[in-house]
Design a protein around this motif. Structure first.
Motif, short mmCIF file in Angstrom:
data_model
loop_
_atom_site.label_atom_id
_atom_site.label_comp_id
_atom_site.label_asym_id
_atom_site.label_seq_id
_atom_site.Cartn_x
_atom_site.Cartn_y
_atom_site.Cartn_z
N ALA F 51 10.95 22.14 60.13
CA ALA F 51 11.93 23.20 60.38
C ALA F 51 11.40 24.55 59.95
CB ALA F 51 13.22 22.90 59.61
N TYR F 52 11.49 25.51 60.86
CA TYR F 52 11.25 26.91 60.54
C TYR F 52 12.61 27.58 60.77
CZ TYR F 52 9.07 31.52 60.39
OH TYR F 52 8.72 32.81 60.05
N THR F 53 13.20 28.14 59.72
CA THR F 53 14.62 28.53 59.84
C THR F 53 14.81 30.02 60.11
OG1 THR F 53 14.91 28.96 57.48
CG2 THR F 53 15.26 26.70 58.21
N LEU F 54 15.90 30.31 60.83
CA LEU F 54 16.33 31.68 61.09
C LEU F 54 17.84 31.72 60.87
CD1 LEU F 54 15.79 34.57 62.25
CD2 LEU F 54 16.37 33.62 64.49
N ARG F 55 18.28 32.75 60.19
CA ARG F 55 19.70 32.83 59.85
C ARG F 55 20.36 34.04 60.52
NH1 ARG F 55 23.09 34.67 55.19
NH2 ARG F 55 21.33 35.88 54.44
N TYR F 56 21.51 33.81 61.11
CA TYR F 56 22.34 34.89 61.66
C TYR F 56 23.59 35.07 60.79
CZ TYR F 56 19.95 34.80 66.26
OH TYR F 56 19.04 34.88 67.28
N ILE F 57 24.06 36.30 60.68
CA ILE F 57 25.41 36.56 60.16
C ILE F 57 26.18 37.24 61.29
CG2 ILE F 57 24.64 36.71 57.75
CD1 ILE F 57 24.99 39.79 57.97
N PRO F 58 27.48 37.47 61.12
CA PRO F 58 28.22 38.15 62.19
C PRO F 58 27.65 39.56 62.45
CG PRO F 58 29.74 37.09 60.66
CD PRO F 58 28.38 37.02 60.04
N ALA F 59 27.70 39.98 63.69
CA ALA F 59 27.21 41.30 64.09
C ALA F 59 28.13 42.40 63.56
CB ALA F 59 27.15 41.38 65.61
N ARG F 60 27.54 43.60 63.38
CA ARG F 60 28.34 44.79 63.06
C ARG F 60 27.97 45.86 64.09
NH1 ARG F 60 27.84 47.22 57.13
NH2 ARG F 60 26.97 49.04 58.21
N GLU F 61 28.95 46.49 64.67
CA GLU F 61 28.71 47.33 65.85
C GLU F 61 27.71 48.44 65.61
OE1 GLU F 61 31.65 46.38 64.67
OE2 GLU F 61 33.02 45.84 66.28
N ASP F 62 27.68 49.03 64.40
CA ASP F 62 26.77 50.16 64.18
C ASP F 62 25.33 49.71 63.94
OD1 ASP F 62 27.54 48.98 61.77
OD2 ASP F 62 27.33 50.82 60.62
N LEU F 63 25.14 48.46 63.57
CA LEU F 63 23.79 47.95 63.31
C LEU F 63 23.23 47.21 64.51
CD1 LEU F 63 24.42 46.50 59.75
CD2 LEU F 63 23.43 48.72 60.32
N ASP F 64 24.10 46.52 65.22
CA ASP F 64 23.63 45.61 66.26
C ASP F 64 23.74 46.26 67.64
OD1 ASP F 64 22.84 43.20 64.70
OD2 ASP F 64 24.83 43.56 63.91
N THR F 65 22.85 47.22 67.84
CA THR F 65 22.75 47.92 69.12
C THR F 65 21.45 47.48 69.79
OG1 THR F 65 21.51 49.70 68.11
CG2 THR F 65 23.92 49.89 68.08
N LEU F 66 21.29 47.83 71.07
CA LEU F 66 20.07 47.42 71.76
C LEU F 66 18.82 47.95 71.07
CD1 LEU F 66 21.08 47.55 75.53
CD2 LEU F 66 20.30 45.56 74.24
N GLY F 67 18.95 49.09 70.42
CA GLY F 67 17.81 49.66 69.71
C GLY F 67 17.27 48.77 68.61
N ALA F 68 18.10 47.85 68.14
CA ALA F 68 17.69 46.98 67.02
C ALA F 68 16.45 46.16 67.34
CB ALA F 68 18.84 46.05 66.64
N PHE F 69 16.25 45.87 68.63
CA PHE F 69 15.12 45.02 69.00
C PHE F 69 13.80 45.77 69.05
CE2 PHE F 69 18.48 42.51 71.42
CZ PHE F 69 18.53 41.50 70.48
N GLU F 70 13.88 47.11 69.02
CA GLU F 70 12.66 47.88 69.23
C GLU F 70 11.70 47.79 68.03
OE1 GLU F 70 14.02 51.73 70.45
OE2 GLU F 70 14.90 50.83 72.25
N GLY F 71 10.42 47.92 68.33
CA GLY F 71 9.40 47.85 67.29
C GLY F 71 9.35 46.46 66.70
#
Lengths: 236, 236, 236, 236, 236, 236
Positions: F51-71
């Motif tokens: 297992a290689y684990t990844l954790r999610y928490i609930p999204a927050r509108e000001d942090l979870d924008t399309l820009g988050a994926f950049e870089g």
């Protein structure tokens, strides 16, 4: 991180969670009210404080034995002693309330230490003793089983989910008898100020309504009502 | 089956369901707290008694008519009159609380007959009348619809599930304001004794915590704390 | 539509929702008790009144902004001012209580206007203020978030579902501390009369049970019991 | 109990569960379709047979060990060998599919013994092997954990609930790729006959619709359509 | 209302619902994917069409009898004949799939009439026949019981909720084997165009990834990658 | 941590998850099967890997924008590139499948990189493209919405919960068409060996059953059957 001013900390104790959701909605935040929890002692003082987080994962039988609590190092017991005075211990129990995430002894310790309250989306045990503490404890269920049956405390002060809402360490947790709202740390002061102002307006509106006034033009206010309110506010 | 001693029956009335889950966990039993129910009258006396079981299956329109209750032979009505004084009537309603499994008249009859309490994972109707009875009634919901709408009482004194927990006739049901724990009959006496002992310790711990002592080394106790407690216990 | 007589309106205030479900069951109606809601103020007066319906659909971000409430025309605000005195405002929120469908200001306005009560299968906000109103408000949860987060008020006075039960405008809503029953308008008078009669019988039965009488032959009554009751009823 | 005729048993294999729910609805039975299950092998033959019931309650760790299966006497293993050829094994697992109620070896044994199929509202394990058996197996989930983790087989041939539907031993279970309907034993023959007749009509209607005919007056039929159908039926 | 161009209607048939959620997210719309439904025939053609809505409320036994379907006027049957060719029939069944909202005869009629597909958050019956139609039908469950058991068709062409998503008459429904997205009518053309453009880019990215390229700088693209893609697009 | 031998890695590819739950149950581990997920491509090869684990928490509108994926730096994208070849990417999405936790481009990248499979208790998007990859992908739903709508990737390689089961980095994830079992790293070799041995026995039992032998004394085996099996095993 902007820290919450003492004045705003006091102001938030007089603000309802309902008003806070409106103020946060104006800033684009829709998911700020922790779902599925309730306040054990309905007469507890209002809760305001920074989030200190604790995370649980599901228990595993070989790891989660009574021996796990012995010595230092168990993350739940560590968090009970580490959560700073004035802050709120917030637990992510994956919304599983079939077992407890704490009981009356741990709650008494938090209370003595000056912790501002506890919020868990799991259960609390000895809940009818906690009912009598003059201290805000929010949980998803009165749940007798010890945490080891279902939960494994794993780490502290990481971002978590609680009742479906993201909680980052340092976010401001505000609790009233309806429930708990999470305010992102960086906007806590401005939100507190706007909410205080909005509360004065809504109290005035409620007074008007009780005197028999209709809601059209009053709530939300049209320009005439807004002017009337501003005039009243100056005079009081 | 070992029967519960009178002393242990009294002792269990002073023991919390939280403590009992810990004592049962030590014996490998993790699923002993009935999920999804609550106590109607929060001031009712503690409940301790042997399980007398009643089982419901889903209703069928041609069988579950008002006429079903007439005469003798309806299993629910039979159980109301048959459950021995001092025992607890436990109902398996498949965790479906959209209809009642009993109402105030039947509860009054159980109370008059000396039955120790009722536990159902279905609904109870006339619940606000039952709220006023000095008698422990646990249910999953306040639910007005008569049982025939959803439930068909089918048999008594068979092993059942209630709130996700296995209940065998004769198991000891213990209820406090938090909920209900099921103790397998054969270990009821030893569990009662260990729980009574554990309660004395936890009360002492809570007292220590209220005096400002930290939880490391106290809860759970290290050897020094254990010795200190034993000394205190001898002296009192 | 037969309208409910003043006498029957009063009679329904003394009838339990439990009894009403039995009377409606005799007429083939099994799904009449609104599921998943509770009364905020347990000491509120009994609720009886015609249903005035309001329907919500899920919110859409571009439509459900704070500006939506401005001016006239917002269906929720219109309904608050339009629901006639003596009627009950019933809201279909698709059983989603993660946001409010109203708050204390709107409830105060309904109360002032003489509306008989509110029933929603969504949340209510400012619920601890509503708790103190001498007025029946039923909801599925104490829920701070404003309705725009989740709900879009769309139209009034159409047939709706509420808590899984069909509600047609004009149906008679009856609420007691257990919950709310919906009586189809066309049979409301006959149901009220039969329920009043059944209530007298059940009160007598409960009295008999408290005196120690068993339930066989009493509840339901055999011919002898029925005669005994009729004799008692004549004499009182 | 009227027994199902051989002709009607064959007829039911050509009848859809959808049609059967309509025929049973005409007799006042609304809750006849087992909820929350699916057919593992979509190409399995149709299932028709009398219900042979097995009941599970929640497992208890001290009773539900691997040793429980040894020797004779374990109710699940007894039922596998006892369910008569041509009947259907129906399991009440309290709609909990987080563990299995059987696996490929037991299913193979049932198949070899001529049992007509299995219906469980719990899980089945080794489901991808069962997928390949030319035999109808209905379950609520593909679920690897052995039954002891969650379920305790307790007794056979009692009335049970399965997927929210009452099942009495001897009721006729009919399964198609959509799911399973339960027909009370005493009306099985008449239901089979009416359903066969209704199937001929619906096949004719579907044919008419495919030819472009509208549904008004056709489905349900008005007197002219009814006559047209009767004429067609005579001629074929 | 801007109407969807023929070119964009075709373009949407080649766009995935996944890509559409991204394009709508950029416009602030987060709740556009109907939850809890699936496509019956995985090989059906893509679905694109305007929403024609039908609303169900819970059934009531005295109103929802087989006679309800007779003559004209039953809203479900009216909708089957009224939904225009090229549009999509969308049903609000309150996410209750324990009974059907339609069956194979009605689906065949919709197909013959040129309706573009059906979406319901209730059940469909005769589902294994519908599986074989070369036509997109989305539902929440294979569910044999006739709609009268649970649902009452009440009106058409009003805004509804379907699977938790708001649907206004005329909104563009797009379905692929993953599910269904709702595009507000007024932005349907611009969304279709942006999605078509995004699809070309994502297909190119997928090709790059299959050739072994890493995702950093590729997905999302940095300026170099963007330029590379634009060059490739010109050349093809 | 004992590392899994190459031979045992191969052996686990021939072992069913059902058998593994039994072997783990003997060691006191009852909660090892990830609940609520399914395999997208039923013909994918068996999955075995750390297992290689990844954790999610609930999204927050000001942090979870399309820009988050950049870089670089977005935890989901980092995990896609960091999960070692031969390991399994396991995602904790809090059992919320209303949005995706990945799509076809990311899955293609994992596949190209030699990652052994993916397990998420959230959704996957572009699922019908993933269906065609010869690679095991387990998810809780086909879900088109991009992860930002609901999920915020927060960190990697911490212990997580997935489908109600604890997963520690390095635990051995084994997947077959039924689902996924988690084996604690430290017992992986011994579990693999016992499971391989148990598989030979169960295959022999299944063969015996198909030949018509009954299950008493066979499954579980009595001493005679055990001897017969051992003799057979030696001879083959």
């Amino acid at each position: 991180m902007t820290s919450l001013s003492a004045a705003n900390r006091e102001a938030l104790k007089k603000t309802s969670t309902a008003t806070l959701t409106t103020v946060l909605f104006k800033r684009g935040l829709r998911n700020v009210f922790i779902q599925g929890i309730f306040l054990l002692n309905g007469n507890a003082p209002r809760m305001v404080g920074e989030a200190y987080t604790l995370r649980y994962i599901p228990a595993r039988e070989d790891l989660d034995t009574l021996g796990a609590f012995e010595g230092r190092g168990h993350p739940q017991r560590e968090a009970i002693e580490a959560c700073p005075s004035g802050q709120v211990l917030v637990m992510d129990a994956r919304r599983d309330a079939s077992a407890a995430t704490g009981g009356d002894i741990l709650m008494a310790r938090l209370h003595v230490r000056g912790v501002a309250g506890i919020v868990t989306d799991g259960g609390l045990r000895d809940s009818y003793t906690i009912d009598k503490m003059p201290w805000p404890a929010y949980c998803a269920s009165r749940s007798a089983p010890l945490n080891l049956v279902r939960h494994h405390a794993v780490d502290s002060q990481l971002p978590i989910g609680c009742g479906g809402v993201p909680v980052y360490p340092g976010d401001i947790m505000v609790g009233d008898p309806e429930g708990v709202v999470v305010i992102p740390a960086k906007i806590a002061n401005e939100v507190a100020e706007e909410a205080a102002s909005q509360t004065i307006f809504e109290d005035w509106v409620e007074d008007q309504v009780k005197k028999g006034r209709g809601i059209f033009g009053l709530y939300p206010p049209n320009p005439e009502t807004r002017a009337e309110f501003e005039a009243w506010k100056k005079k009081r």
